[in-house]
Design a protein around this motif. Sequence first.
Motif, PDB file in Angstrom:
ATOM      1  N   ASN A  42      49.242  15.817  28.784  1.00  0.00           N
ATOM      2  CA  ASN A  42      50.638  15.421  28.565  1.00  0.00           C
ATOM      3  C   ASN A  42      51.378  16.470  27.734  1.00  0.00           C
ATOM      4  O   ASN A  42      52.518  16.832  28.031  1.00  0.00           O
ATOM      5  CB  ASN A  42      50.711  14.101  27.793  1.00  0.00           C
ATOM      6  CG  ASN A  42      50.916  12.894  28.690  1.00  0.00           C
ATOM      7  OD1 ASN A  42      52.025  12.658  29.143  1.00  0.00           O
ATOM      8  ND2 ASN A  42      49.876  12.162  28.953  1.00  0.00           N
ATOM      9  N   LEU A  45      52.013  19.449  29.788  1.00  0.00           N
ATOM     10  CA  LEU A  45      53.139  19.235  30.707  1.00  0.00           C
ATOM     11  C   LEU A  45      54.478  19.365  29.983  1.00  0.00           C
ATOM     12  O   LEU A  45      55.426  19.966  30.499  1.00  0.00           O
ATOM     13  CB  LEU A  45      53.011  17.856  31.360  1.00  0.00           C
ATOM     14  CG  LEU A  45      54.030  17.501  32.431  1.00  0.00           C
ATOM     15  CD1 LEU A  45      53.942  18.447  33.617  1.00  0.00           C
ATOM     16  CD2 LEU A  45      53.836  16.064  32.901  1.00  0.00           C
TER      17      LEU A  45
ATOM     18  N   GLU B  22      58.493   7.545  39.907  1.00  0.00           N
ATOM     19  CA  GLU B  22      57.288   7.146  39.179  1.00  0.00           C
ATOM     20  C   GLU B  22      57.317   5.687  38.736  1.00  0.00           C
ATOM     21  O   GLU B  22      56.281   5.090  38.502  1.00  0.00           O
ATOM     22  CB  GLU B  22      57.064   8.063  37.966  1.00  0.00           C
ATOM     23  CG  GLU B  22      56.414   9.367  38.395  1.00  0.00           C
ATOM     24  CD  GLU B  22      56.210  10.340  37.251  1.00  0.00           C
ATOM     25  OE1 GLU B  22      56.807  10.146  36.176  1.00  0.00           O
ATOM     26  OE2 GLU B  22      55.456  11.299  37.448  1.00  0.00           O
ATOM     27  N   TYR B  52      61.836  13.677  30.294  1.00  0.00           N
ATOM     28  CA  TYR B  52      61.001  14.624  29.538  1.00  0.00           C
ATOM     29  C   TYR B  52      61.116  15.969  30.243  1.00  0.00           C
ATOM     30  O   TYR B  52      61.287  16.016  31.448  1.00  0.00           O
ATOM     31  CB  TYR B  52      59.541  14.177  29.508  1.00  0.00           C
ATOM     32  CG  TYR B  52      59.274  13.103  28.478  1.00  0.00           C
ATOM     33  CD1 TYR B  52      58.614  13.399  27.294  1.00  0.00           C
ATOM     34  CD2 TYR B  52      59.716  11.805  28.674  1.00  0.00           C
ATOM     35  CE1 TYR B  52      58.392  12.423  26.338  1.00  0.00           C
ATOM     36  CE2 TYR B  52      59.501  10.821  27.726  1.00  0.00           C
ATOM     37  CZ  TYR B  52      58.836  11.139  26.559  1.00  0.00           C
ATOM     38  OH  TYR B  52      58.623  10.176  25.609  1.00  0.00           O
ATOM     39  N   CYS B  55      59.053  16.508  33.287  1.00  0.00           N
ATOM     40  CA  CYS B  55      59.004  15.375  34.214  1.00  0.00           C
ATOM     41  C   CYS B  55      59.052  15.870  35.657  1.00  0.00           C
ATOM     42  O   CYS B  55      60.055  16.397  36.106  1.00  0.00           O
ATOM     43  CB  CYS B  55      60.157  14.416  33.949  1.00  0.00           C
ATOM     44  SG  CYS B  55      60.083  12.968  35.018  1.00  0.00           S
ATOM     45  N   ALA B  57      59.286  14.248  38.216  1.00  0.00           N
ATOM     46  CA  ALA B  57      60.114  13.389  39.062  1.00  0.00           C
ATOM     47  C   ALA B  57      61.510  13.957  39.277  1.00  0.00           C
ATOM     48  O   ALA B  57      62.189  13.590  40.234  1.00  0.00           O
ATOM     49  CB  ALA B  57      60.212  11.995  38.440  1.00  0.00           C
ATOM     50  N   SER B 142      49.751   7.452  31.221  1.00  0.00           N
ATOM     51  CA  SER B 142      49.644   8.047  32.556  1.00  0.00           C
ATOM     52  C   SER B 142      50.774   9.022  32.853  1.00  0.00           C
ATOM     53  O   SER B 142      50.649   9.895  33.698  1.00  0.00           O
ATOM     54  CB  SER B 142      49.605   6.942  33.599  1.00  0.00           C
ATOM     55  OG  SER B 142      50.735   6.095  33.408  1.00  0.00           O
ATOM     56  N   THR B 143      51.904   8.877  32.200  1.00  0.00           N
ATOM     57  CA  THR B 143      52.972   9.870  32.321  1.00  0.00           C
ATOM     58  C   THR B 143      53.478  10.167  30.912  1.00  0.00           C
ATOM     59  O   THR B 143      53.192   9.424  29.975  1.00  0.00           O
ATOM     60  CB  THR B 143      54.165   9.364  33.175  1.00  0.00           C
ATOM     61  OG1 THR B 143      54.715   8.213  32.541  1.00  0.00           O
ATOM     62  CG2 THR B 143      53.744   9.010  34.581  1.00  0.00           C
ATOM     63  N   ALA B 144      54.251  11.244  30.802  1.00  0.00           N
ATOM     64  CA  ALA B 144      54.690  11.720  29.490  1.00  0.00           C
ATOM     65  C   ALA B 144      55.443  10.651  28.702  1.00  0.00           C
ATOM     66  O   ALA B 144      55.428  10.654  27.477  1.00  0.00           O
ATOM     67  CB  ALA B 144      55.572  12.951  29.669  1.00  0.00           C
ATOM     68  N   CYS B 145      56.108   9.720  29.396  1.00  0.00           N
ATOM     69  CA  CYS B 145      56.973   8.784  28.687  1.00  0.00           C
ATOM     70  C   CYS B 145      56.238   7.558  28.155  1.00  0.00           C
ATOM     71  O   CYS B 145      56.831   6.718  27.506  1.00  0.00           O
ATOM     72  CB  CYS B 145      58.131   8.370  29.598  1.00  0.00           C
ATOM     73  SG  CYS B 145      57.628   7.760  31.209  1.00  0.00           S
ATOM     74  N   LYS B 146      54.956   7.432  28.437  1.00  0.00           N
ATOM     75  CA  LYS B 146      54.279   6.182  28.088  1.00  0.00           C
ATOM     76  C   LYS B 146      53.094   6.335  27.146  1.00  0.00           C
ATOM     77  O   LYS B 146      52.471   7.383  27.081  1.00  0.00           O
ATOM     78  CB  LYS B 146      53.801   5.496  29.382  1.00  0.00           C
ATOM     79  CG  LYS B 146      54.933   4.975  30.235  1.00  0.00           C
ATOM     80  CD  LYS B 146      54.422   4.419  31.538  1.00  0.00           C
ATOM     81  CE  LYS B 146      54.777   5.315  32.698  1.00  0.00           C
ATOM     82  NZ  LYS B 146      53.979   5.064  33.879  1.00  0.00           N
ATOM     83  N   ASP B 159      51.087  -0.325  29.885  1.00  0.00           N
ATOM     84  CA  ASP B 159      51.801   0.839  29.357  1.00  0.00           C
ATOM     85  C   ASP B 159      52.931   0.392  28.455  1.00  0.00           C
ATOM     86  O   ASP B 159      53.528  -0.678  28.654  1.00  0.00           O
ATOM     87  CB  ASP B 159      52.425   1.650  30.510  1.00  0.00           C
ATOM     88  CG  ASP B 159      51.411   2.556  31.197  1.00  0.00           C
ATOM     89  OD1 ASP B 159      50.501   3.038  30.509  1.00  0.00           O
ATOM     90  OD2 ASP B 159      51.541   2.756  32.418  1.00  0.00           O
TER      91      ASP B 159
END
Lengths: 251, 165
Positions: A42, A45, B22, B52, B55, B57, B142-146, B159
Motif C-alpha cells: 500500500n 502504491l 473498486e 489516493y 489509486c 481506479a 485491500s486498497t489504499a483507502c481502507k 473493511d
Amino acid sequence: MENNNLYNYILGIADNSLILGQRLGELCGHGPSLETDIACTNISLDLLGQVRSYYQYAAQLADDGRNEDTIAMMRPEREYVNVLLVEQPNTDFAYTMARQFLFDVYHFSFLTQLQNSADNTLAAIAKKSIKEVSYHLRFSSDWIKRLGDGTEESNKRIQNAINDLWTYTDELFHQTEADKQMISEGVGVDTSKLKEQYYNEVSSLLKEATLEVPESKYFQKGGKKGIHTEHMGYILAELQYMQRTYPNLTW
Amino acid sequence: MINHAEIDSELIPILDQVADPEIPVLTILDMGVVRYARVKEKEVLIKITPTYSGCPAMDVIGDDIIKAFKEAGYMAKVELVLAPSWSTDWITERGRNALEKYGIAPPLEAEADKAALLGGQKIVKCTLCGSTNTKLVSQFGSTACKALFQCEDCHEPFDYFKCLK
Ligand SMILES: [Zn+2]
C-alpha cells in the motif's frame, strides 16, 4: 529546456519515492505476514502514485516527447538522483521498517514545507501526498516502537538496522545546485532548516522505543549526484526490464 | 449534496451512472471525486480528483465517464486535478450509507479515526451486527483507502474506510 533547475529539482524529489516504492514492491507476496505485506505494498502504491504526478509535471516541463514512463524507466543509473538510503535492501523486516522510518520522518517534514512552494503544481502534489505520508509515518513509527520495545531479538535486530542505515541519513539534507536555485526562488524547500528537527524527532522516538541513538558522525553520500551503491543496478535491472526488452511497449 | 463542486445539473444523472470500479455501490458523485462538470453545446469538460495518489481506479473512472457521456450523446473530456486534494468529508450521506450496507464501515471524524487506528479504541461499528466491540487487524487493507477490522462479537472481518483530510 526553459527551466532545467525545476526539472532536476522535481527528479530529486520523485526519484526517492520511485526507488523506495520499488523496494517496498519487492515485498508484494513476500512480506513477513499478510498485514505487513499489504501495508508495505500500500505504501509502495502511494509512493508510485505520487511519483506519477511529479514525472508528469517533469515531462510537461521537458516538452520533448518524453513522458512519465520514459522518465521513470529509461534513464541510465547515473541520471537517477535518489538518496542512497532508499536504495538499501530489504534485508529483514527490521531493515525495511528502519529505512521507512528514517525516510518517513524526513518526507513528512519536507512535504509540510513543500505545501508552501511558490510553484502551484508542487504545492498541490505536496498537499495531496502529505495526507498519505502521515499514514506511512504512523505505520513505521509504530513498528520501530514495537520492535524496539519487543523481545530481545527484535530489539537487537532493529538496533542493528538503525545503526547500519544511520550513515545514510545526512544525505537527505544535502543540496544540489538545482536545489539551491529552487530554494532561492521560493519553489524549493530549504532542507538545511529541517535537519535539526529531523534528528530531534528521530532520536526521541528511538528513545521511546528503548533504542540507542547512533553516535556515528561518518556519513555516506553520492546518490543525489548519481553515484549509487552497488544495489542500484539490480533495482534498475528489475524496474527497467520490460521497457528495455520490449521498447515502447504499452499496456 | 456535493455543494463545493461545480456541476451543471443536466449532467448529474449521467455522472450518477458511473460507479467507482473498486466499490461498485458508490457512484463517483457519492465518492466526491467529480470537482467540475460543465457543458457547452454537447461538449463536456469534467475534472476529477484522485482519492489516493496511486489509486488505479482513476484511469478506469476517466474511461467510464467518457463512455457514459458518449452513450448519452455528449463529447466528454476528462482532466485530473490535484488541488484541492480529496477528503473523505466529500463522501455524500448516501455514499456513507451505501458503504456500510456493502460491508465497509464509513470514515469517522479525524480524532475518532486516530483513536480507532492508533489508540485501540473500540468505536468502529461492525457492518454486520452493529457492535462496536471490534478490533483493528491492520492499518492497511485491500486498497489504499481502507483498514482491516474484525468484530469480536460476530467475528465478521470487515473493511473500514480511513479518514483522509
Ligand atoms: Zn459484528
